[in-house]
Enzyme design. Structure first.
Site, PDB file in Angstrom:
ATOM      1  N   THR A  97       0.831  -1.205   0.000  1.00 46.88           N
ATOM      2  CA  THR A  97       0.000   0.000   0.000  1.00 46.88           C
ATOM      3  C   THR A  97       0.862   1.249   0.000  1.00 46.88           C
ATOM      4  O   THR A  97       0.382   2.326  -0.333  1.00 46.88           O
ATOM      5  CB  THR A  97      -0.904   0.028   1.247  1.00 46.88           C
ATOM      6  OG1 THR A  97      -0.102  -0.331   2.384  1.00 46.88           O
ATOM      7  CG2 THR A  97      -2.055  -0.945   1.137  1.00 46.88           C
ATOM      8  N   ASP A  98       2.146   1.115   0.389  1.00 43.96           N
ATOM      9  CA  ASP A  98       2.960   2.343   0.558  1.00 43.96           C
ATOM     10  C   ASP A  98       3.164   3.079  -0.763  1.00 43.96           C
ATOM     11  O   ASP A  98       3.011   4.301  -0.829  1.00 43.96           O
ATOM     12  CB  ASP A  98       4.288   2.070   1.297  1.00 43.96           C
ATOM     13  CG  ASP A  98       5.204   1.023   0.685  1.00 43.96           C
ATOM     14  OD1 ASP A  98       4.810   0.381  -0.305  1.00 43.96           O
ATOM     15  OD2 ASP A  98       6.333   0.867   1.217  1.00 43.96           O
ATOM     16  N   GLY A 157      16.714 -11.467   3.235  1.00 48.50           N
ATOM     17  CA  GLY A 157      15.695 -12.035   2.352  1.00 48.50           C
ATOM     18  C   GLY A 157      14.530 -12.655   3.099  1.00 48.50           C
ATOM     19  O   GLY A 157      13.896 -13.593   2.620  1.00 48.50           O
ATOM     20  N   GLY A 192      12.010 -10.652   4.569  1.00 50.33           N
ATOM     21  CA  GLY A 192      10.899  -9.707   4.685  1.00 50.33           C
ATOM     22  C   GLY A 192      10.977  -8.830   5.922  1.00 50.33           C
ATOM     23  O   GLY A 192       9.975  -8.262   6.347  1.00 50.33           O
ATOM     24  N   LEU A 193      12.164  -8.709   6.515  1.00 50.27           N
ATOM     25  CA  LEU A 193      12.311  -7.885   7.729  1.00 50.27           C
ATOM     26  C   LEU A 193      13.189  -6.654   7.470  1.00 50.27           C
ATOM     27  O   LEU A 193      13.697  -6.036   8.395  1.00 50.27           O
ATOM     28  CB  LEU A 193      12.884  -8.725   8.882  1.00 50.27           C
ATOM     29  CG  LEU A 193      12.064  -9.968   9.268  1.00 50.27           C
ATOM     30  CD1 LEU A 193      12.758 -10.744  10.389  1.00 50.27           C
ATOM     31  CD2 LEU A 193      10.649  -9.594   9.698  1.00 50.27           C
ATOM     32  N   SER A 231      16.238  -5.990   5.909  1.00 56.60           N
ATOM     33  CA  SER A 231      17.675  -5.912   6.175  1.00 56.60           C
ATOM     34  C   SER A 231      18.307  -4.790   5.348  1.00 56.60           C
ATOM     35  O   SER A 231      19.200  -4.090   5.831  1.00 56.60           O
ATOM     36  CB  SER A 231      18.343  -7.243   5.849  1.00 56.60           C
ATOM     37  OG  SER A 231      18.021  -7.645   4.544  1.00 56.60           O
ATOM     38  N   SER A 232      17.837  -4.596   4.122  1.00 59.71           N
ATOM     39  CA  SER A 232      18.483  -3.571   3.290  1.00 59.71           C
ATOM     40  C   SER A 232      18.171  -2.163   3.794  1.00 59.71           C
ATOM     41  O   SER A 232      19.062  -1.302   3.815  1.00 59.71           O
ATOM     42  CB  SER A 232      18.114  -3.728   1.811  1.00 59.71           C
ATOM     43  OG  SER A 232      16.757  -3.946   1.656  1.00 59.71           O
ATOM     44  N   ASP A 237       9.818   0.798   4.736  1.00 55.91           N
ATOM     45  CA  ASP A 237      10.909   0.165   5.487  1.00 55.91           C
ATOM     46  C   ASP A 237      11.903   1.196   6.015  1.00 55.91           C
ATOM     47  O   ASP A 237      12.308   1.162   7.179  1.00 55.91           O
ATOM     48  CB  ASP A 237      11.636  -0.848   4.596  1.00 55.91           C
ATOM     49  CG  ASP A 237      10.682  -1.856   3.983  1.00 55.91           C
ATOM     50  OD1 ASP A 237       9.518  -1.931   4.429  1.00 55.91           O
ATOM     51  OD2 ASP A 237      11.096  -2.567   3.046  1.00 55.91           O
TER      52      ASP A 237
HETATM   53  C1  GLA Z   1       8.868  -4.227   0.680  1.00 56.08           C
HETATM   54  C2  GLA Z   1       9.078  -2.784   0.228  1.00 56.08           C
HETATM   55  C3  GLA Z   1       8.112  -1.837   0.933  1.00 56.08           C
HETATM   56  C4  GLA Z   1       6.672  -2.342   0.809  1.00 56.08           C
HETATM   57  C5  GLA Z   1       6.572  -3.812   1.176  1.00 56.08           C
HETATM   58  C6  GLA Z   1       5.218  -4.388   0.914  1.00 56.08           C
HETATM   59  O1  GLA Z   1       9.225  -4.358   2.021  1.00 56.08           O
HETATM   60  O2  GLA Z   1      10.394  -2.368   0.500  1.00 56.08           O
HETATM   61  O3  GLA Z   1       8.243  -0.543   0.415  1.00 56.08           O
HETATM   62  O4  GLA Z   1       6.159  -2.085  -0.467  1.00 56.08           O
HETATM   63  O5  GLA Z   1       7.522  -4.595   0.486  1.00 56.08           O
HETATM   64  O6  GLA Z   1       4.286  -3.859   1.788  1.00 56.08           O
END
Ligand code: GLA
Length: 384
Positions: free
Chosen positions: A35-36, A121, A123-124, A126-127, A171
């Site tokens: 959604t961002d 990798g 989904g938390l 790291s980058s 993020d």
């Molecule tokens: C990744 C992207 C975020 C966001 C999410 C999904 O983490 O870096 O900007 O789009 O996926 O919500």
């Protein structure tokens, strides 16, 4: 957890200079996925997995980038930075440095050590943690003090323009602006935000499916393109609609037939997810945990069925969590296609929950998951 004293002494030994230290956290998103970049709402929390950065000036005009994780150092000429990414871990710090240089800052020589424990990798973010830690370290060195939201935007640009990943702002924003014991409802349109306290009796249980995801991969980009295509259809009838944030389910009923079936489903996820995210923040603030859990469940299935960004293992993990003691709500978190689930669990049941989920998941998939009980932590800062 990092040992700051060890990190400091490793930098000192390697570069023969005393570093100034910074830390930037990873994040878990409670709700509000993809959604961002549609200028919608997200509700992440910073977590106690993080990247440490140590920086010290150099007199030789070189930029030395050292990763404790990769055990590798690379040298660059501060006056002649690479113009593009090299598909290497240094892309993230280099991207930030080159964005700062593009902002007109004269970047001097320095040694930068990085050490992260955010699982890669998964989904938390790291980058984002690497980017924000680098940005704080380098701006600290040159004596520039950007407000958190501005720093986050610069780091997002590093990822978009240098690394070449098409991510939104979530993020980097939460890494720079997180608050201890709070989730943060962010309006990605104007970057205004509201903190929502996480009750002390609620644990953040993050369970890694061990299926790797990468947002530089094609799926993230193709989902984003489908979302934007849906928005263009609605905008052709309602020019006021600039992003799906502005669209409604009624728009989809009217103009959905002009979209490809995939675009229609992606848009339905984004539009309903925005509503759920705002409602979830309200539920959290009002201690209505049952409602929060219900919204998380709905969000997961929307992410899985309409957005098609889950995977068999994540669906299994979320389904298995439902019957375990203490569960408030569970869903796949982050960019999708693998990574971690976030489980809000009653604190006094958390240990039993972790054990139960680990056993059930391993039994069903043959994969041994890593499961952590995390805490919402503060945003990036200098370590005194
Ligand atoms: C990744 C992207 C975020 C966001 C999410 C999904 O983490 O870096 O900007 O789009 O996926 O919500």
């Amino acid at each position: 957890m990092h040992d700051i004293a060890i990190f400091r002494s490793l930098h000192r030994a390697r570069f023969e200079a005393e570093p100034t230290l910074y830390v930037a956290p990873g994040r878990v998103n409670l709700i509000g996925e993809h959604t961002d970049y549609a200028e919608g709402f997200v509700m992440p929390a910073a977590i106690d997995f993080a990247t440490l950065a140590g920086i010290s000036p150099r007199a030789d005009g070189k930029i030395a980038l050292f990763s404790e994780n990769y055990g590798e150092v690379r040298y660059f000429d501060a006056a002649e930075l690479p113009a593009k990414a090299g598909k290497h871990w240094t892309d993230y710090p280099l991207g930030v440095i080159s964005i700062l240089a593009g902002e007109g800052h004269r970047v001097p020589g320095f040694s930068l050590s990085l050490w992260g424990d955010v699982p890669l990798g998964s989904g938390l973010s790291s980058s984002a943690a690497v980017e924000v830690a680098t940005a704080l370290a380098v701006t600290g060195l040159i004596g520039v003090n950007y407000p958190g939201p501005v720093l986050a935007r610069l780091c997002q640009r590093a990822e978009n323009e240098f690394v070449g990943a098409n991510c939104g702002i979530m993020d980097q924003f939460i890494s720079a602006n997180g608050a201890k014991d709070h989730a943060l409802l962010l309006d990605c349109r104007d970057l205004s935000f509201k903190l929502a306290p996480i009750p002390h009796n609620v644990a953040l249980v993050i369970a890694n499916t061990m299926v790797k995801h990468a947002i530089t991969g094609g799926e993230y980009t193709s989902r984003r393109a489908e979302v934007e295509a849906a928005c263009a259809v609605i905008a052709s009838h309602r020019p006021g609609v600039k992003f799906l944030r502005d669209a409604t389910v009624e728009d989809l009923e009217k103009w959905g037939p002009e979209m490809t079936p995939n675009s229609l489903k992606r848009a339905r996820h984004v539009i309903t997810e925005n509503t759920r995210t705002v409602a979830a923040a309200e539920a959290l603030i009002n201690h209505n945990l049952a409602e929060l859990g219900r919204l998380m469940a709905e969000a997961h299935w929307s992410y899985s069925q309409d957005f098609e960004a889950s995977c068999e293992e994540a669906d299994a993990m979320v389904a298995l969590a439902q019957n375990l003691p203490g569960l408030i709500g569970a869903r796949l978190t982050g960019g999708g296609f693998g990574g971690c689930t976030i489980n809000l669990v009653e604190q006094d049941q958390a240990a039993a929950f972790v054990e139960g989920l680990g056993g059930l998941y391993a039994g069903q998939t043959g994969i041994v998951p890593q499961i952590h009980i995390c805490h919402a932590s503060g945003g990036a800062h200098r370590i005194e």
